[in-house]
Motif scaffolding. Structure first.
Motif, PDB file in Angstrom:
ATOM      1  N   TYR A 504      -0.467  -2.261  10.816  1.00  0.00           N
ATOM      2  CA  TYR A 504      -0.017  -2.005   9.469  1.00  0.00           C
ATOM      3  C   TYR A 504      -0.941  -2.652   8.364  1.00  0.00           C
ATOM      4  CZ  TYR A 504       3.280  -2.092   5.623  1.00  0.00           C
ATOM      5  OH  TYR A 504       3.670  -2.039   4.321  1.00  0.00           O
ATOM      6  N   LEU A 505      -1.655  -3.477   8.541  1.00  0.00           N
ATOM      7  CA  LEU A 505      -2.281  -4.211   7.348  1.00  0.00           C
ATOM      8  C   LEU A 505      -3.673  -3.406   7.522  1.00  0.00           C
ATOM      9  CD1 LEU A 505      -1.773  -8.125   7.852  1.00  0.00           C
ATOM     10  CD2 LEU A 505      -0.929  -6.736   6.045  1.00  0.00           C
ATOM     11  N   GLU A 506      -4.170  -3.059   8.522  1.00  0.00           N
ATOM     12  CA  GLU A 506      -5.441  -2.340   8.594  1.00  0.00           C
ATOM     13  C   GLU A 506      -5.293  -0.777   7.854  1.00  0.00           C
ATOM     14  OE1 GLU A 506      -6.429  -2.011  12.651  1.00  0.00           O
ATOM     15  OE2 GLU A 506      -7.385  -4.044  12.964  1.00  0.00           O
ATOM     16  N   LYS A 507      -4.037  -0.214   7.951  1.00  0.00           N
ATOM     17  CA  LYS A 507      -3.815   1.019   7.288  1.00  0.00           C
ATOM     18  C   LYS A 507      -3.845   0.518   5.719  1.00  0.00           C
ATOM     19  CE  LYS A 507      -0.906   3.085  10.887  1.00  0.00           C
ATOM     20  NZ  LYS A 507       0.315   3.603  11.182  1.00  0.00           N
ATOM     21  N   ILE A 508      -3.205  -0.335   5.407  1.00  0.00           N
ATOM     22  CA  ILE A 508      -3.300  -0.751   3.976  1.00  0.00           C
ATOM     23  C   ILE A 508      -4.703  -1.031   3.485  1.00  0.00           C
ATOM     24  CG2 ILE A 508      -2.494  -2.582   2.088  1.00  0.00           C
ATOM     25  CD1 ILE A 508      -0.184  -3.099   3.990  1.00  0.00           C
ATOM     26  N   LEU A 509      -5.576  -1.578   4.163  1.00  0.00           N
ATOM     27  CA  LEU A 509      -6.911  -1.805   3.875  1.00  0.00           C
ATOM     28  C   LEU A 509      -7.639  -0.371   3.907  1.00  0.00           C
ATOM     29  CD1 LEU A 509      -7.707  -5.189   6.026  1.00  0.00           C
ATOM     30  CD2 LEU A 509      -7.507  -4.939   3.350  1.00  0.00           C
TER      31      LEU A 509
END
Length: 518
Positions: A504-509
């Motif tokens: 989920y955090l990788e998608k945000i980045l």
């Protein structure tokens, strides 16, 4: 005083003009106009008449706001109406079930169960989809808060689904059954039915109407073809056939018991000399046979869909219980005249002797108590006393153990039965449980036999203690394995949640990098 405003409000709420109200009260229109404007007040008899016409008391008319009073009365009426509708629903349901046949009741209940299962499956699918949506929306919430929110949402949805499911089932039940049944009081049919017989009317048109007599009440089924469901009817028929097969298989037990009761009835004549005992047993067996036949008749009528004669069966059943009670009382009276004889018939006692060599660890055990007697015999001589209708059975086991018991052959069993029948006809009960074992050997050998038995008992106890310890260790190991599996499963779940968080955090980045390049 609020009489002028209340009077004007009452008149308008009831859609009356001043002339119409004056006509009802027997006064002029001008008098009503003066009352409403407060120029004058009605006499007490007119006030009482207004209260009677519009369902108010004097205090409400003179001092209170009739608008609020009317709203309170309306809310009370609605609340009472809801209660009356609820109890009316229950009453109508009970009357409908009383008027239906057993097969129709089973069909109705089975249909509601099927509908409940379908609704449960639909609600479960909706709940699963909602859970996925919930995880996607609130996945960013910390773990502890996420599960608290999930529990609250799941509980609310469960309550919502339960209420909606119950409402749907009750509504479908009302539409498919209650709306097609109408109980008509026979008193309202005196003019059209002079003999006061109620009818069963099927169909909604005069050409297709079928009339059947019913002694209890008149049932009108509106448009029964519309309320039929071919799929549910087929499923219901299959279930009903399965139930009938199970009942038929269960009825085989009644057939077998009927055969046994008839055989016992014939055998009871062997004890005809016992007097009251014989007569009482005969009555009890006859009553049991009648009850068995009644049960078989009920099962048969259920399988072939035949009407059960409840009155006749009930009378016969109660009569059978009465006869059985009389029989039990006569048996009790007859048994009090019996004598118990504990002495054995010496002429029927047989003695046998067996010789064995004493070996290391040898023990002697028997079904009865074993008596050890000192003698000059260095070997072991075992003497067995028993009734002539039995035979001793001596088993030499591989663990250096001699076990002594007795059994009976078919010829000896017949002899034993004849002797018991003769004793019962003579109103005697004799003790045939006579079996004695005596061991003759020297004092030293007796001590060795006892020591061997004691050592073997202690060895067995030690083995049992070791077995119990090993079993406890195995249980502890199994519990440890279960705890380790739970720990591994919890860690795997934590790892999976962390991986989902990382993705989920990788998608945000990735989205931030895309905006920057743009």
């Amino acid at each position: 005083m609020k009489l002028p405003e209340n009077l004007k409000r009452i008149r308008k709420d009831n859609n009356l003009s001043q002339e119409q109200l004056a006509e009802k009260l027997g006064v002029s229109r001008q008098a009503v106009s003066k009352w409403e404007s407060g120029q004058s007040y009605p006499e007490m008899d007119k006030v009482l008449m207004i209260c009677k016409l519009f369902d108010y008391n004097i205090d409400e008319l003179m001092n209170e706001n009739v608008k609020e009073v009317s709203e309170n009365k309306k809310s009370k009426i609605n609340f009472n109406k809801y209660i009356d509708d609820f109890f009316g629903y229950i009453t109508k349901t009970l009357r409908m079930f009383e008027s239906m046949k057993f097969g129709q009741i089973i069909k109705c209940i089975f249909e509601q169960i099927i509908i409940g299962i379908i609704i449960t499956c639909i609600m479960s699918i909706i709940g699963g989809i909602g859970g996925s949506i919930f995880s996607g929306i609130f996945g960013w919430v910390p773990k502890k808060g996420y599960y608290v929110l999930l529990d609250i949402t799941s509980s609310l949805y469960l309550i919502f689904a339960l209420i909606v499911g119950i409402i749907i089932i009750l509504h479908i039940f009302k539409v498919r059954y209650l709306d097609y049944y109408e109980v008509v009081n026979s008193k309202e049919e005196k003019d059209s039915n002079k003999e006061n017989k109620k009818e069963l009317v099927i169909g909604n048109s005069d050409n297709n109407k079928v009339v059947l007599e019913n002694k209890r009440e008149k049932i009108i089924i509106r448009d029964p073809a519309h309320s039929e469901s071919k799929f549910l009817n087929a499923v219901f028929k299959m279930v009903l056939v399965g139930i009938k097969c199970c009942v038929g298989f269960f009825a085989l037990g009644f057939v077998f018991s009927l055969l046994m009761l008839c055989a016992c009835l014939i055998c009871s004549f062997l004890f005809v000399k016992t007097g009251f005992v014989f007569i009482g047993a005969l009555l009890c067996l006859i009553a049991a046979i009648i009850v068995n036949v009644i049960l078989l008749e009920i099962v048969y009528n259920f399988i072939v869909n035949k009407k059960i004669a409840k009155t006749r069966i009930g009378i016969i059943f109660l009569s059978s219980i009465l006869v059985a009670g009389i029989g039990i009382g006569m048996i009790f009276i007859g048994i009090t005249n019996f004598n118990y004889i504990d002495e054995v018939k010496k002429e029927a006692i047989i003695k046998n002797s067996y010789n064995y060599e004493l070996t290391d660890g040898l023990i002697v055990e028997s079904w009865a108590d074993t008596e050890y007697i000192e003698s000059d015999n260095n070997d072991i001589r075992i003497e067995v006393e028993y009734y002539d209708c039995f035979e001793p059975y001596i088993q030499i086991q591989t663990n250096n153990k001699i076990y002594i018991s007795y059994n009976s052959s078919s010829s000896n069993l017949l002899k034993y039965l004849r002797e018991n029948i003769d004793d019962i006809n003579n109103k005697e009960i004799r003790n045939y449980d006579y079996f004695k074992v005596k061991v003759y050997t020297t004092k030293e050998n007796i001590q060795k036999l006892n020591d061997n038995k004691k050592n073997r008992r202690e060895t067995q106890q030690s083995y049992e203690i070791q077995i119990n310890k090993l079993e406890n260790q195995i249980e502890e190991k199994e519990e440890t394995i279960i705890d380790l599996n739970d720990t591994i499963q919890t860690k795997n779940t934590t790892i999976q949640e962390k991986n989902e968080r990382i993705r989920y955090l990788e998608k945000i980045l990735d989205s931030y990098d895309y905006d920057y390049e743009y």
